[in-house]
Design a protein around this motif. Structure first.
Motif, PDB file in Angstrom:
ATOM      1  N   ASP A  70       0.833  -1.208   0.000  1.00  0.00           N
ATOM      2  CA  ASP A  70       0.000   0.000   0.000  1.00  0.00           C
ATOM      3  C   ASP A  70       0.866   1.256   0.000  1.00  0.00           C
ATOM      4  O   ASP A  70       0.580   2.226  -0.711  1.00  0.00           O
ATOM      5  CB  ASP A  70      -0.942   0.027   1.212  1.00  0.00           C
ATOM      6  N   ASP A  71       1.939   1.248   0.803  1.00  0.00           N
ATOM      7  CA  ASP A  71       2.877   2.378   0.830  1.00  0.00           C
ATOM      8  C   ASP A  71       3.492   2.592  -0.547  1.00  0.00           C
ATOM      9  O   ASP A  71       3.609   3.725  -1.019  1.00  0.00           O
ATOM     10  CB  ASP A  71       4.012   2.147   1.840  1.00  0.00           C
ATOM     11  N   VAL A  72       3.909   1.514  -1.189  1.00  0.00           N
ATOM     12  CA  VAL A  72       4.524   1.603  -2.511  1.00  0.00           C
ATOM     13  C   VAL A  72       3.526   2.204  -3.508  1.00  0.00           C
ATOM     14  O   VAL A  72       3.879   3.111  -4.275  1.00  0.00           O
ATOM     15  CB  VAL A  72       5.045   0.225  -2.989  1.00  0.00           C
ATOM     16  N   SER A  73       2.288   1.744  -3.486  1.00  0.00           N
ATOM     17  CA  SER A  73       1.261   2.283  -4.398  1.00  0.00           C
ATOM     18  C   SER A  73       1.043   3.772  -4.160  1.00  0.00           C
ATOM     19  O   SER A  73       0.955   4.559  -5.105  1.00  0.00           O
ATOM     20  CB  SER A  73      -0.066   1.550  -4.217  1.00  0.00           C
ATOM     21  N   ARG A  74       0.971   4.163  -2.902  1.00  0.00           N
ATOM     22  CA  ARG A  74       0.777   5.571  -2.543  1.00  0.00           C
ATOM     23  C   ARG A  74       1.961   6.403  -3.024  1.00  0.00           C
ATOM     24  O   ARG A  74       1.792   7.481  -3.599  1.00  0.00           O
ATOM     25  CB  ARG A  74       0.599   5.701  -1.029  1.00  0.00           C
ATOM     26  N   LEU A  75       3.177   5.891  -2.816  1.00  0.00           N
ATOM     27  CA  LEU A  75       4.372   6.610  -3.250  1.00  0.00           C
ATOM     28  C   LEU A  75       4.461   6.712  -4.772  1.00  0.00           C
ATOM     29  O   LEU A  75       4.895   7.736  -5.304  1.00  0.00           O
ATOM     30  CB  LEU A  75       5.635   5.946  -2.692  1.00  0.00           C
ATOM     31  N   ILE A  76       4.065   5.660  -5.476  1.00  0.00           N
ATOM     32  CA  ILE A  76       4.053   5.709  -6.945  1.00  0.00           C
ATOM     33  C   ILE A  76       3.122   6.820  -7.412  1.00  0.00           C
ATOM     34  O   ILE A  76       3.489   7.629  -8.276  1.00  0.00           O
ATOM     35  CB  ILE A  76       3.650   4.350  -7.550  1.00  0.00           C
ATOM     36  N   ASP A  77       1.919   6.877  -6.845  1.00  0.00           N
ATOM     37  CA  ASP A  77       0.964   7.926  -7.221  1.00  0.00           C
ATOM     38  C   ASP A  77       1.522   9.316  -6.929  1.00  0.00           C
ATOM     39  O   ASP A  77       1.443  10.217  -7.770  1.00  0.00           O
ATOM     40  CB  ASP A  77      -0.367   7.746  -6.478  1.00  0.00           C
ATOM     41  N   ALA A  78       2.101   9.489  -5.735  1.00  0.00           N
ATOM     42  CA  ALA A  78       2.665  10.791  -5.353  1.00  0.00           C
ATOM     43  C   ALA A  78       3.828  11.161  -6.266  1.00  0.00           C
ATOM     44  O   ALA A  78       3.949  12.315  -6.703  1.00  0.00           O
ATOM     45  CB  ALA A  78       3.116  10.766  -3.895  1.00  0.00           C
ATOM     46  N   TYR A  79       4.678  10.186  -6.570  1.00  0.00           N
ATOM     47  CA  TYR A  79       5.840  10.417  -7.434  1.00  0.00           C
ATOM     48  C   TYR A  79       5.400  10.856  -8.828  1.00  0.00           C
ATOM     49  O   TYR A  79       5.897  11.857  -9.360  1.00  0.00           O
ATOM     50  CB  TYR A  79       6.693   9.151  -7.499  1.00  0.00           C
ATOM     51  N   ILE A  80       4.480  10.123  -9.426  1.00  0.00           N
ATOM     52  CA  ILE A  80       4.019  10.445 -10.782  1.00  0.00           C
ATOM     53  C   ILE A  80       3.363  11.822 -10.820  1.00  0.00           C
ATOM     54  O   ILE A  80       3.654  12.634 -11.708  1.00  0.00           O
ATOM     55  CB  ILE A  80       3.056   9.353 -11.309  1.00  0.00           C
ATOM     56  N   THR A  81       2.513  12.103  -9.849  1.00  0.00           N
ATOM     57  CA  THR A  81       1.823  13.394  -9.795  1.00  0.00           C
ATOM     58  C   THR A  81       2.813  14.540  -9.648  1.00  0.00           C
ATOM     59  O   THR A  81       2.767  15.530 -10.387  1.00  0.00           O
ATOM     60  CB  THR A  81       0.811  13.413  -8.632  1.00  0.00           C
ATOM     61  N   LYS A  82       3.732  14.415  -8.683  1.00  0.00           N
ATOM     62  CA  LYS A  82       4.698  15.486  -8.425  1.00  0.00           C
ATOM     63  C   LYS A  82       5.653  15.646  -9.605  1.00  0.00           C
ATOM     64  O   LYS A  82       5.949  16.763 -10.032  1.00  0.00           O
ATOM     65  CB  LYS A  82       5.473  15.194  -7.137  1.00  0.00           C
ATOM     66  N   LYS A  83       6.131  14.533 -10.150  1.00  0.00           N
ATOM     67  CA  LYS A  83       7.068  14.612 -11.273  1.00  0.00           C
ATOM     68  C   LYS A  83       6.408  15.286 -12.466  1.00  0.00           C
ATOM     69  O   LYS A  83       7.008  16.168 -13.095  1.00  0.00           O
ATOM     70  CB  LYS A  83       7.580  13.220 -11.655  1.00  0.00           C
ATOM     71  N   ASN A  84       5.187  14.901 -12.787  1.00  0.00           N
ATOM     72  CA  ASN A  84       4.493  15.508 -13.925  1.00  0.00           C
ATOM     73  C   ASN A  84       4.318  17.011 -13.734  1.00  0.00           C
ATOM     74  O   ASN A  84       4.522  17.792 -14.667  1.00  0.00           O
ATOM     75  CB  ASN A  84       3.132  14.845 -14.153  1.00  0.00           C
ATOM     76  N   ALA A  85       3.949  17.422 -12.522  1.00  0.00           N
ATOM     77  CA  ALA A  85       3.748  18.845 -12.246  1.00  0.00           C
ATOM     78  C   ALA A  85       5.054  19.622 -12.398  1.00  0.00           C
ATOM     79  O   ALA A  85       5.095  20.676 -13.051  1.00  0.00           O
ATOM     80  CB  ALA A  85       3.176  19.032 -10.836  1.00  0.00           C
TER      81      ALA A  85
END
Length: 147
Positions: free
Chosen positions: A68-83
């Motif tokens: 669950d932590d990994v999934s949350r971090l993937i989402d945060a990473y993709i969102t922040k990186k794209n921005a």
């Protein structure tokens, strides 16, 4: 909410990437432990206690939490990186390049200088000036969102 510097703001991509790699490493370690616990051999004379089963259940629960932590971090990473990539892409080409190499590709200044020197024939000092100019211009353009 505390304000952050421009370097902190841009460095979020690198930090999230590192956190994600660390959690994935934790997950691999837990999976290895679960495998070793579940494959333990017991002699026929030994009564298998619930201790082994409890241990395995606890490890599996921990694996699910880390997943669950990994999934949350993937989402945060993709969102922040794209921005941040979108913001960097809106900068002038030379500023884009130095910010992209430093904060998205995580390159040390030596490599940034080598790339820019090969392309434009610029000194290491010029790369530092360009980097500082890019940070200042980025802050002027986007600082109100994170300062």
């Amino acid at each position: 909410l505390h304000s952050m510097t421009t370097k902190d703001y841009l460095g979020q991509v690198q930090k999230l990437n590192k956190m994600l790699q660390d959690r994935q490493s934790d997950l691999e370690e837990l999976e290895g432990i679960a495998e070793s616990v579940s494959s333990m051999k017991y002699s026929k004379d030994l009564v298998i206690s619930s201790g082994r089963q409890d241990r395995l259940e606890n490890i599996v629960i921990r694996i699910l939490e880390v997943e669950d932590d990994v999934s949350r971090l993937i989402d945060a990473y993709i969102t922040k990186k794209n921005a941040i990539v979108t913001q960097i892409e809106a900068m002038d080409m030379d500023e884009y390049e130095v910010l992209r190499l430093r904060f998205i590709d995580c390159k040390p200044f030596k490599e940034i200088h080598e790339k820019l020197d090969d392309r434009y024939g610029c000194s290491e000092r010029h790369v530092y000036r360009l980097y500082n100019k890019a940070l200042n211009n980025f802050e002027r353009k986007y600082g109100s969102r994170y300062l």
